[in-house]
Design an enzyme around this catalytic site. Structure first.
Site, mmCIF file in Angstrom:
data_model
loop_
_atom_site.group_PDB
_atom_site.id
_atom_site.type_symbol
_atom_site.label_atom_id
_atom_site.label_comp_id
_atom_site.label_asym_id
_atom_site.label_seq_id
_atom_site.Cartn_x
_atom_site.Cartn_y
_atom_site.Cartn_z
ATOM 1 N N TYR A 114 1.109 -1.053 0.001
ATOM 2 C CA TYR A 114 0.032 0.059 -0.086
ATOM 3 C C TYR A 114 0.938 1.305 0.236
ATOM 4 O O TYR A 114 0.496 2.276 -0.655
ATOM 5 C CB TYR A 114 -1.043 0.201 1.241
ATOM 6 N N GLN A 151 -15.238 2.043 -5.791
ATOM 7 C CA GLN A 151 -14.478 0.637 -5.247
ATOM 8 C C GLN A 151 -13.209 1.077 -5.264
ATOM 9 O O GLN A 151 -12.283 0.665 -4.588
ATOM 10 C CB GLN A 151 -14.784 -0.300 -6.071
ATOM 11 N N ASP A 184 -8.146 5.338 -4.670
ATOM 12 C CA ASP A 184 -7.311 6.722 -4.976
ATOM 13 C C ASP A 184 -8.232 7.601 -4.736
ATOM 14 O O ASP A 184 -9.570 7.425 -4.222
ATOM 15 C CB ASP A 184 -6.906 6.636 -6.411
ATOM 16 N N HIS A 240 -14.656 0.692 -0.640
ATOM 17 C CA HIS A 240 -13.334 0.058 -0.145
ATOM 18 C C HIS A 240 -12.362 0.932 0.591
ATOM 19 O O HIS A 240 -11.157 0.415 0.667
ATOM 20 C CB HIS A 240 -12.800 -0.651 -1.663
ATOM 21 N N CYS A 288 0.819 5.708 16.268
ATOM 22 C CA CYS A 288 -0.509 6.454 15.987
ATOM 23 C C CYS A 288 -0.445 7.844 16.615
ATOM 24 O O CYS A 288 -0.163 7.876 17.727
ATOM 25 C CB CYS A 288 -1.545 5.656 16.545
HETATM 26 P P1 OAD Z 1 -10.878 -5.044 -11.976
HETATM 27 O O1 OAD Z 1 -9.386 -5.055 -12.069
HETATM 28 O O2 OAD Z 1 -11.504 -6.347 -11.511
HETATM 29 O O3 OAD Z 1 -11.679 -4.563 -13.240
HETATM 30 C C1 OAD Z 1 -11.272 -3.474 -14.023
HETATM 31 C C2 OAD Z 1 -12.134 -3.282 -15.267
HETATM 32 O O4 OAD Z 1 -12.000 -2.153 -15.576
HETATM 33 C C3 OAD Z 1 -12.012 -4.366 -16.145
HETATM 34 O O5 OAD Z 1 -13.446 -4.913 -16.485
HETATM 35 C C4 OAD Z 1 -11.520 -3.832 -17.417
HETATM 36 O O6 OAD Z 1 -11.875 -4.287 -18.628
HETATM 37 C C5 OAD Z 1 -11.576 -2.372 -17.220
HETATM 38 N N1 OAD Z 1 -10.964 -1.515 -17.741
HETATM 39 C C6 OAD Z 1 -9.561 -1.634 -17.728
HETATM 40 N N2 OAD Z 1 -8.940 -0.438 -18.415
HETATM 41 C C7 OAD Z 1 -10.114 0.410 -18.858
HETATM 42 C C8 OAD Z 1 -10.122 1.821 -19.411
HETATM 43 N N3 OAD Z 1 -9.161 2.352 -19.786
HETATM 44 N N4 OAD Z 1 -11.536 2.338 -19.574
HETATM 45 C C9 OAD Z 1 -12.579 1.320 -19.061
HETATM 46 N N5 OAD Z 1 -12.600 0.539 -18.486
HETATM 47 C C10 OAD Z 1 -11.256 -0.246 -18.294
HETATM 48 O O7 OAD Z 1 -11.112 -3.818 -10.867
HETATM 49 P P2 OAD Z 1 -12.388 -3.471 -10.033
HETATM 50 O O8 OAD Z 1 -13.735 -4.038 -10.676
HETATM 51 O O9 OAD Z 1 -12.355 -2.273 -9.443
HETATM 52 O O10 OAD Z 1 -10.976 -4.293 -3.791
HETATM 53 O O11 OAD Z 1 -12.170 -4.616 -8.733
HETATM 54 C C11 OAD Z 1 -12.950 -4.524 -7.710
HETATM 55 C C12 OAD Z 1 -12.219 -4.610 -6.493
HETATM 56 O O12 OAD Z 1 -11.386 -5.678 -6.528
HETATM 57 C C13 OAD Z 1 -11.317 -3.431 -6.282
HETATM 58 O O13 OAD Z 1 -11.856 -2.434 -5.474
HETATM 59 C C14 OAD Z 1 -10.254 -4.162 -5.281
HETATM 60 C C15 OAD Z 1 -10.121 -5.555 -5.940
HETATM 61 O O14 OAD Z 1 -10.034 -6.447 -5.075
HETATM 62 C C16 OAD Z 1 -10.189 -4.154 -2.796
HETATM 63 O O15 OAD Z 1 -8.846 -4.043 -2.902
HETATM 64 C C17 OAD Z 1 -10.863 -4.176 -1.435
#
Ligand code: OAD
Length: 236
Positions: A56, A94, A97, A112, A139
């Site tokens: 992180y 989610q 950033d 998240h 802390c």
């Molecule tokens: P993922 O990495 O699972 O999915 C990202 C999605 O964005 C994919 O479906 C890609 O096709 C799409 N993508 C990539 N580049 C793109 C672009 N330039 N424009 C549009 N779409 C694009 O990420 P999340 O769905 O956010 O949680 O993942 C969900 C959660 O899983 C995250 O919040 C994280 C992770 O574990 C935690 O860390 C708690």
């Protein structure tokens, strides 16, 4: 002017990809290079907190080097226009950033957590944080060296979900942007929207896991397709 007055937008890593932030499940994504069980679970943190801090810290250090892209700014513009006519945009993100906030979005629910915050596991204090964190970091509230990233890990309960559900009950339109639909409960919002009979728009690079649950699917880079979608909504 906009017809759906209250809109809920769920965003995921794909909206920040065009800002240079790695996604999780794409070929060069964070979960392709790191085992989430080791860096994104309470058990992984208990086993090796230094490893989790290093993961992180690197992501936190990236924040000042990236900027919001046109997709983030388009959502800010959409919120401003909706608010002018008595509506609302609830941005359920989610992403950990701060790019939506820096783009000027007002109503952001970071379910998240946030990379630029840390939490003390002893006293529960939450602090904004720009520096690296280590097992020696005291802390500022209680002095214990038991700080952790303010991130919701696998097996933990997402934040703000009561507010998310309230917003869904008021919504006229649901959209999901840049998310693979792999992580619940966020991935279940499209089903909630379907039960309520809402129109459901997916804006993503590729079809997500639950693409068939949407009523309108648009594929391309978020920085291109999101501003175009917002233009379309505002011109309607
Ligand atoms: P993922 O990495 O699972 O999915 C990202 C999605 O964005 C994919 O479906 C890609 O096709 C799409 N993508 C990539 N580049 C793109 C672009 N330039 N424009 C549009 N779409 C694009 O990420 P999340 O769905 O956010 O949680 O993942 C969900 C959660 O899983 C995250 O919040 C994280 C992770 O574990 C935690 O860390 C708690």
């Amino acid at each position: 002017m906009v017809k759906p007055l209250n809109i809920v937008v769920l965003t995921g890593a794909g909206i920040s990809a065009d800002s240079g932030v790695d996604t999780f499940r794409d070929p060069d994504g964070a979960w392709m290079k790191n085992d989430p069980a080791k860096v994104a679970t309470p058990e992984g943190f208990a086993e090796d907190p230094a490893r989790v801090h290093a993961f992180y810290n690197a992501r936190r250090a990236q924040l000042p080097k990236v900027d919001p892209n046109p997709a983030h700014f388009a959502l800010t513009r959409l919120e401003e226009e909706l608010v002018k006519v008595g509506g609302s945009l609830t941005l359920v993100t989610q992403n950990v950033d701060d790019l939506h906030q820096r783009a000027g979005s007002r109503r952001v629910l970071p379910i998240h957590g946030l990379l630029d915050h840390v939490e003390c596991t002893s006293c529960g204090a939450i602090h904004t944080w720009a520096e690296d964190l280590s097992t020696d970091t005291p802390c500022p509230s209680c002095g214990e060296t038991t700080m952790r990233p303010y991130i919701v890990w696998f097996g933990e309960i997402p934040r703000h979900f009561d507010e998310v559900e309230d917003a869904m009950m008021e919504a006229h339109l649901f959209a999901a942007i840049g998310t693979s639909g792999a992580v619940y409960p966020a991935a279940g919002l499209v089903s909630f929207a379907r039960e309520r009979g809402l129109p459901r728009v997916e804006l993503n690079l590729d079809p997500s896991d639950n693409a068939s649950l949407f009523t309108d699917n648009r594929y391309g880079r978020a920085s291109t397709i999101v501003p175009a979608w917002v233009d379309e909504l505002l011109d309607a």
